[in-house]
Design an enzyme around this catalytic site. Sequence first.
Site, PDB file in Angstrom:
ATOM      1  N   ASP A 194      23.397  68.140   9.120  1.00 53.98           N
ATOM      2  CA  ASP A 194      24.792  67.930   8.718  1.00 53.98           C
ATOM      3  C   ASP A 194      24.916  66.595   7.997  1.00 53.98           C
ATOM      4  OD1 ASP A 194      27.878  67.939   9.003  1.00 53.98           O
ATOM      5  OD2 ASP A 194      27.292  69.779  10.021  1.00 53.98           O
ATOM      6  N   HIS A 210      31.991  64.691   9.197  1.00 54.85           N
ATOM      7  CA  HIS A 210      31.857  66.087   9.600  1.00 54.85           C
ATOM      8  C   HIS A 210      30.804  66.269  10.690  1.00 54.85           C
ATOM      9  CE1 HIS A 210      30.563  70.364   9.049  1.00 54.85           C
ATOM     10  NE2 HIS A 210      31.823  70.573   8.725  1.00 54.85           N
ATOM     11  N   SER A 247      32.510  75.887  10.679  1.00 59.05           N
ATOM     12  CA  SER A 247      31.675  74.739  11.048  1.00 59.05           C
ATOM     13  C   SER A 247      31.888  74.327  12.489  1.00 59.05           C
ATOM     14  CB  SER A 247      31.986  73.537  10.147  1.00 59.05           C
ATOM     15  OG  SER A 247      31.374  73.652   8.897  1.00 59.05           O
TER      16      SER A 247
END
Length: 387
Positions: free
Chosen positions: A71, A108, A320
Amino acid sequence: LLVIEAPRTVIRQIAADPAVAYVSPDRPVQAMGHVETTTGAAQVRGLLSNVVGVVTGNKLDGSGIGIAVLDSGVDGEQELLDKNSGLTRVTYNKDFTGQGTTGDPYGHGSHVVTMANGSADLGKGAYAGIAQGANIINLRVLDENGLGSASNIINAVNWCITNKFSYNIHIINLSLGALAKDSYLTDPLCLAVRRAHDAGIVVVAAAGNDGKDINGNKVYGSIHSPGIDPSVITVGAANSYGTDVRSDDTVATYSSRGPTRGSWVDVNGLRHYDNMIKPDFVAPGNKIVSIRSRGSSMDLLYPSNRVPEDLDYYVMSGTSMAAPQVSGIVALMLQANPHLTPNLVKAVLQYTAQTDDDFDPLTQGAGYLNTKGAVDLARYFVEAQEG
């Protein structure tokens, strides 16, 4: 796999060479934008302590299982510290972007990691992750804008295969994806994750957030790569509406639907589409509260997502957020039964999922994630073997 940079005319010449099997662009990859209770993980831990089959201790929390998260990195100030021990569950960090940092300037990755592994300290338990005892291998493949390349992902996946035993990597979480153009048979991302699967690693990927167009109309055939690969556990997003009960859950309107639309062209110029049913099932992904990475790109771009009551936390939605919950639950399953193969893990999750009659299989797959059913069935195989 060989990555090269060359003019388009040279690429055409290379593709025409009979010694070359397939040429694919280094496509851009991007992130896809009360968990413990609503997934049933807390119930599982309470019911399954001190039972036969839990091989790493009497607490089912994913202890000893390595989850590689590919990620945008992990916020160095958060590091998922357990306030009781003062230790972090992030056991290894590596950068594949070339930017020389494993932190999370995008914001994120930290949110994703916390879904899988967040400490019970988070929000006094309100925002705890699924597998709090699992180890996180932080592999940064996305930049400060949440963008990366297929080659970054492939290199990180290959690293996981090579270092599987060194870090006990049982799971790869991919809360990211690229638009699916190639068939899964030739897509470089799919080939990479299939190698991981064949090496005994469970690969979990987000389905994508393209389930509707700008006018709100349903869109089918929008599953992202590498979620189009049959070896991958592809996760769509459910909307739990902030409640712990399952009765009001629906599939999020933005969650990408099948069938898979990767394709290939035969010698006669006829295009063939993969057309497989995906996602495999759905998990909570709408308005999920977790760690806020202060000063990150997302934090600055969407300040309204900060939780007013506690500015340490941030709200995100998307497949996600759903995928790492599944990765955490797989860690619980593998702690309960380390002999499960990737195919058997996927079969158990699909078999125990709860179907919603209001949605078709191309929207919900096998249905809503059922943690207790999955862990119970995983334990059954241990007891059957012992019996």
